[in-house]
Design a protein around this motif. Structure first.
Motif, mmCIF file in Angstrom:
data_model
loop_
_atom_site.group_PDB
_atom_site.id
_atom_site.type_symbol
_atom_site.label_atom_id
_atom_site.label_comp_id
_atom_site.label_asym_id
_atom_site.label_seq_id
_atom_site.Cartn_x
_atom_site.Cartn_y
_atom_site.Cartn_z
ATOM 1 N N CYS A 5 39.238 -18.447 56.068
ATOM 2 C CA CYS A 5 40.575 -18.899 55.709
ATOM 3 C C CYS A 5 41.173 -17.828 54.793
ATOM 4 N N CYS A 8 41.770 -19.673 50.918
ATOM 5 C CA CYS A 8 40.647 -20.072 50.044
ATOM 6 C C CYS A 8 39.382 -19.248 50.339
ATOM 7 N N CYS A 19 42.763 -24.945 58.140
ATOM 8 C CA CYS A 19 41.562 -24.801 57.311
ATOM 9 C C CYS A 19 41.045 -26.180 56.901
ATOM 10 N N CYS A 22 41.099 -26.189 52.651
ATOM 11 C CA CYS A 22 42.317 -26.250 51.822
ATOM 12 C C CYS A 22 43.545 -26.740 52.597
HETATM 13 ZN ZN LIG Z 1 41.416 -22.595 53.196
#
Ligand SMILES: [Zn+2]
Length: 126
Positions: A5, A8, A19, A22
Motif C-alpha cells: 500500500c 501505510c 488497502c 488503511c
Molecule cells: Zn494502506
C-alpha cells in the motif's frame, strides 16, 4: 511477489484495489499519479532495492519536482549506495537548489559519497 500500500506501506501477498489495512483506494491512487509522482512515492518504499531503482529512474527523468524528495532521501538514508544514487540524480536534475545541496554534501564522511558529489558538481559546471 509482494504488493504494498503506497500510504501505510503494509505488504500483501495479493494485489488489492482497496488497502485492507488503511482503506486507501490503491487502484485509484496510482491512476491519478504521473510517472514522476509514482517514482517520488517509491523513494519511501520499504524495500531498499525499490528505493534505489526509483532514485536512478528519477535521475533519468530529470524532473525538478523530484529534487526536494531526493534531498530528503539523502538526509534520511543510511545506505551509502542509495545516497550515492540520489546524489547522481540530484546532479542530473541540476539547478541552483541542487548545487547548493551538493556543496553541503562535500563534507560527507564517506569518500564514496564525496567522490560522487565532486563528479556531480563538475557535471553541473559544464
Ligand atoms: Zn494502506
Amino acid at each position: 511477489m509482494r504488493y504494498y500500500c503506497p500510504r501505510c506501506w503494509k505488504d500483501f501477498s495479493k494485489d488489492h484495489d482497496i488497502c485492507p489495512h488503511c482503506g486507501l483506494n490503491i487502484k485509484d491512487f496510482w491512476a491519478k499519479k504521473d510517472r514522476v509522482e509514482k517514482l517520488i512515492i517509491a523513494l519511501n518504499h520499504p524495500e531498499g532495492s525499490t528505493r534505489l531503482r526509483a532514485a536512478w529512474l528519477l535521475g533519468k527523468e530529470k524532473d525538478k519536482r523530484a529534487l526536494p524528495y531526493l534531498i530528503e532521501a539523502c538526509n534520511r538514508e543510511d545506505d551509502l549506495y542509495l545516497i550515492r544514487e540520489c546524489i547522481k540524480a540530484i546532479g542530473s536534475i541540476g539547478g541552483d537548489e541542487a548545487k547548493k545541496f551538493l556543496l553541503k554534501m562535500r563534507d560527507h564522511p564517506a569518500s564514496m559519497i564525496k567522490d560522487e558529489v565532486e563528479i556531480a558538481l563538475s557535471n553541473l559546471r559544464d
